[in-house]
Design an enzyme around this catalytic site. Structure first.
Site, PDB file in Angstrom:
ATOM      1  N   TYR A  16      -1.884  -1.226  10.516  1.00  0.00           N
ATOM      2  CA  TYR A  16      -1.951  -1.446   9.189  1.00  0.00           C
ATOM      3  C   TYR A  16      -0.622  -0.891   8.271  1.00  0.00           C
ATOM      4  O   TYR A  16       0.044  -1.593   7.690  1.00  0.00           O
ATOM      5  CB  TYR A  16      -3.106  -0.915   8.278  1.00  0.00           C
ATOM      6  CG  TYR A  16      -3.354  -0.971   6.974  1.00  0.00           C
ATOM      7  CD1 TYR A  16      -3.546  -2.226   6.396  1.00  0.00           C
ATOM      8  CD2 TYR A  16      -3.295   0.048   6.111  1.00  0.00           C
ATOM      9  CE1 TYR A  16      -3.998  -2.195   5.014  1.00  0.00           C
ATOM     10  CE2 TYR A  16      -3.353  -0.112   4.709  1.00  0.00           C
ATOM     11  CZ  TYR A  16      -3.593  -1.307   4.320  1.00  0.00           C
ATOM     12  OH  TYR A  16      -4.025  -1.652   2.868  1.00  0.00           O
ATOM     13  N   SER A  73       0.834  -1.131  -0.064  1.00  0.00           N
ATOM     14  CA  SER A  73       0.053  -0.083  -0.086  1.00  0.00           C
ATOM     15  C   SER A  73       0.883   1.137   0.055  1.00  0.00           C
ATOM     16  O   SER A  73       2.081   1.112   0.395  1.00  0.00           O
ATOM     17  CB  SER A  73      -0.730  -0.024   1.387  1.00  0.00           C
ATOM     18  OG  SER A  73      -1.468   1.166   1.533  1.00  0.00           O
TER      19      SER A  73
HETATM   20  N1  NAP Z   1      -8.472  -0.798  -1.798  1.00  0.00           N
HETATM   21  C1  NAP Z   1      -7.632  -0.066  -1.292  1.00  0.00           C
HETATM   22  O1  NAP Z   1      -7.839   1.239  -1.049  1.00  0.00           O
HETATM   23  C2  NAP Z   1      -6.243  -0.376  -1.039  1.00  0.00           C
HETATM   24  C3  NAP Z   1      -4.956   0.480  -0.897  1.00  0.00           C
HETATM   25  C4  NAP Z   1      -4.063  -0.169  -0.627  1.00  0.00           C
HETATM   26  C5  NAP Z   1      -3.604  -1.435  -0.436  1.00  0.00           C
HETATM   27  N2  NAP Z   1      -4.609  -2.363  -0.567  1.00  0.00           N
HETATM   28  C6  NAP Z   1      -4.545  -3.818  -0.319  1.00  0.00           C
HETATM   29  O2  NAP Z   1      -4.959  -4.537  -1.284  1.00  0.00           O
HETATM   30  C7  NAP Z   1      -5.313  -5.957  -0.746  1.00  0.00           C
HETATM   31  C8  NAP Z   1      -6.788  -6.359  -1.363  1.00  0.00           C
HETATM   32  O3  NAP Z   1      -7.886  -5.415  -0.554  1.00  0.00           O
HETATM   33  P1  NAP Z   1      -8.802  -4.918  -1.317  1.00  0.00           P
HETATM   34  O4  NAP Z   1      -8.922  -3.677  -1.365  1.00  0.00           O
HETATM   35  O5  NAP Z   1      -9.347  -5.711  -2.385  1.00  0.00           O
HETATM   36  O6  NAP Z   1     -10.072  -5.263  -0.116  1.00  0.00           O
HETATM   37  P2  NAP Z   1     -10.980  -6.485   0.247  1.00  0.00           P
HETATM   38  O7  NAP Z   1     -11.943  -6.363  -0.733  1.00  0.00           O
HETATM   39  O8  NAP Z   1     -11.608  -6.432   1.802  1.00  0.00           O
HETATM   40  O9  NAP Z   1     -10.257  -7.771  -0.046  1.00  0.00           O
HETATM   41  C9  NAP Z   1      -9.385  -8.319   1.053  1.00  0.00           C
HETATM   42  C10 NAP Z   1      -9.172  -9.671   0.567  1.00  0.00           C
HETATM   43  O10 NAP Z   1      -8.155 -10.339   1.434  1.00  0.00           O
HETATM   44  C11 NAP Z   1      -8.777 -11.563   1.876  1.00  0.00           C
HETATM   45  N3  NAP Z   1      -8.592 -12.113   3.394  1.00  0.00           N
HETATM   46  C12 NAP Z   1      -8.917 -11.255   4.592  1.00  0.00           C
HETATM   47  N4  NAP Z   1      -8.349 -11.839   5.394  1.00  0.00           N
HETATM   48  C13 NAP Z   1      -7.920 -13.055   5.111  1.00  0.00           C
HETATM   49  C14 NAP Z   1      -7.507 -14.339   5.667  1.00  0.00           C
HETATM   50  N5  NAP Z   1      -7.132 -14.085   7.151  1.00  0.00           N
HETATM   51  N6  NAP Z   1      -6.991 -15.101   4.992  1.00  0.00           N
HETATM   52  C15 NAP Z   1      -6.978 -15.227   3.575  1.00  0.00           C
HETATM   53  N7  NAP Z   1      -7.366 -14.206   3.077  1.00  0.00           N
HETATM   54  C16 NAP Z   1      -7.976 -13.180   3.876  1.00  0.00           C
HETATM   55  C17 NAP Z   1     -10.564 -11.307   1.765  1.00  0.00           C
HETATM   56  O11 NAP Z   1     -11.068 -12.784   1.333  1.00  0.00           O
HETATM   57  P3  NAP Z   1     -12.091 -13.609   2.557  1.00  0.00           P
HETATM   58  O12 NAP Z   1     -12.789 -12.661   3.442  1.00  0.00           O
HETATM   59  O13 NAP Z   1     -12.694 -14.366   1.857  1.00  0.00           O
HETATM   60  O14 NAP Z   1     -10.820 -14.353   3.314  1.00  0.00           O
HETATM   61  C18 NAP Z   1     -10.527 -10.670   0.666  1.00  0.00           C
HETATM   62  O15 NAP Z   1     -10.440 -11.438  -0.700  1.00  0.00           O
HETATM   63  C19 NAP Z   1      -5.219  -5.907   0.779  1.00  0.00           C
HETATM   64  O16 NAP Z   1      -3.902  -6.343   0.888  1.00  0.00           O
HETATM   65  C20 NAP Z   1      -4.968  -4.190   1.043  1.00  0.00           C
HETATM   66  O17 NAP Z   1      -4.164  -4.033   2.154  1.00  0.00           O
HETATM   67  C21 NAP Z   1      -5.940  -1.983  -0.750  1.00  0.00           C
END
Ligand code: NAP
Length: 264
Positions: free
Chosen positions: A154, A141
């Site tokens: 985080y 991130s």
């Molecule tokens: N969206 C943003 O603005 C943003 C910005 C910077 C970085 N990121 C990063 O991008 C990545 C994806 O996030 P996203 O934005 O797509 O959010 P999201 O829609 O909440 O997706 C998070 C994913 O992680 C999985 N997950 C969570 N806990 C888990 C666990 N204990 N074991 C296995 N899987 C797990 C969830 O699946 P289940 O619940 O089915 O397990 C889900 O598929 C993350 O690493 C986040 O930090 C996002």
């Protein structure tokens, strides 16, 4: 890099960025392994892939369950006979002041984002070393490059990933294994809805930054060419990406700006 018939394993593939990456890779003819905890959501994503009968497999896993990880890696390798790219994307965020967040909440964020990612990568490494090739991608991130209010654990977990994977990159270079750290800015996903509050409850609200951010589909479309170019570090987002450069060249100014900003 020709992605056709390459085997790409994506964690966090049940929603958001991981889901969008699955669709984008599927269009390129990539063989996919989709992982997350929720099997029904993984099935939904699999069915959303144009070509899913033969080329998409699901492998449910919990990044917190460290004992199960080596077995999951064994299963993953057996699904298509190899893993060419591991995309460590699964993660959780936090919305709580540092003073309020319980140690349990802080540890959970570190457990999923840092130890889960490191554990999975360590278990995949012997396979990549043996096949003398591999690409390990980590979805960090911009919070891996600087910190803001409300996101202390985080930001810490994402900073820790940079330290570990920057070191790993030097160690595995001789084995023809690449490491790419991806730093998204705001992307419109459920990340804030799923974020943990001080006592570990779900925040359950879409963050203001996320509401007007780029879609995960656009993010995925931007990321794939950068992975093909084998970049070591990638920044994709809106204006917030400028803060990465401010942190590097004018850290005092960035701190002043961040203090004044309303962060949600
Ligand atoms: N969206 C943003 O603005 C943003 C910005 C910077 C970085 N990121 C990063 O991008 C990545 C994806 O996030 P996203 O934005 O797509 O959010 P999201 O829609 O909440 O997706 C998070 C994913 O992680 C999985 N997950 C969570 N806990 C888990 C666990 N204990 N074991 C296995 N899987 C797990 C969830 O699946 P289940 O619940 O089915 O397990 C889900 O598929 C993350 O690493 C986040 O930090 C996002």
């Amino acid at each position: 890099m020709n992605l056709q018939k390459k085997v790409v394993w994506i964690t966090g593939a049940s929603s958001g960025i991981g889901e969008a990456l699955a669709y984008e890779f599927n269009k390129k003819g990539t063989l996919l392994i989709l992982s997350a905890r929720r099997i029904d959501e993984l099935e939904r994503v699999k069915n959303g892939c144009i070509d899913h009968e033969e080329s998409v497999k699901i492998l449910p896993l919990d990044l917190e369950d460290s004992d199960a990880i080596p077995g999951k890696v064994q299963e993953a390798v057996e699904l298509f006979g190899s893993v060419d790219m591991l995309i460590n994307n699964g993660g959780i965020s936090q919305r709580a002041y540092a003073a309020d967040a319980t140690m349990g909440t802080i540890r959970k964020v570190m457990e999923v984002n840092f130890f889960g990612t490191v554990g999975l990568t360590k278990a995949v490494l012997p396979h990549m070393i043996e096949q003398k090739s591999g690409h390990i991608v980590v979805v960090s991130s911009v919070m891996g490059k600087f910190g803001t209010q409300y996101r202390s654990a985080y930001a810490a977990s994402k900073h820790a990933l940079h330290g570990w994977f920057d070191s790993l990159r030097q160690e595995v270079y001789g084995h023809q294994i690449l490491v790419t750290l991806v730093c998204p800015g705001y992307v419109k996903t459920n990340v804030t809805i799923n974020a943990l509050t001080a006592d570990g409850q779900k925040f359950d609200k879409m963050g203001e930054g996320q509401k007007k951010a780029m879609s995960p589909e656009i993010f995925a479309r931007k990321l794939l060419p950068k992975l093909a170019k084998q970049k070591e570090e990638v920044y994709i987002g809106g204006m917030e990406v400028a803060a990465v450069y401010l942190k590097r060249w004018f850290p005092g100014l960035l701190n002043k700006l961040l203090r004044r900003m309303k962060v949600t």
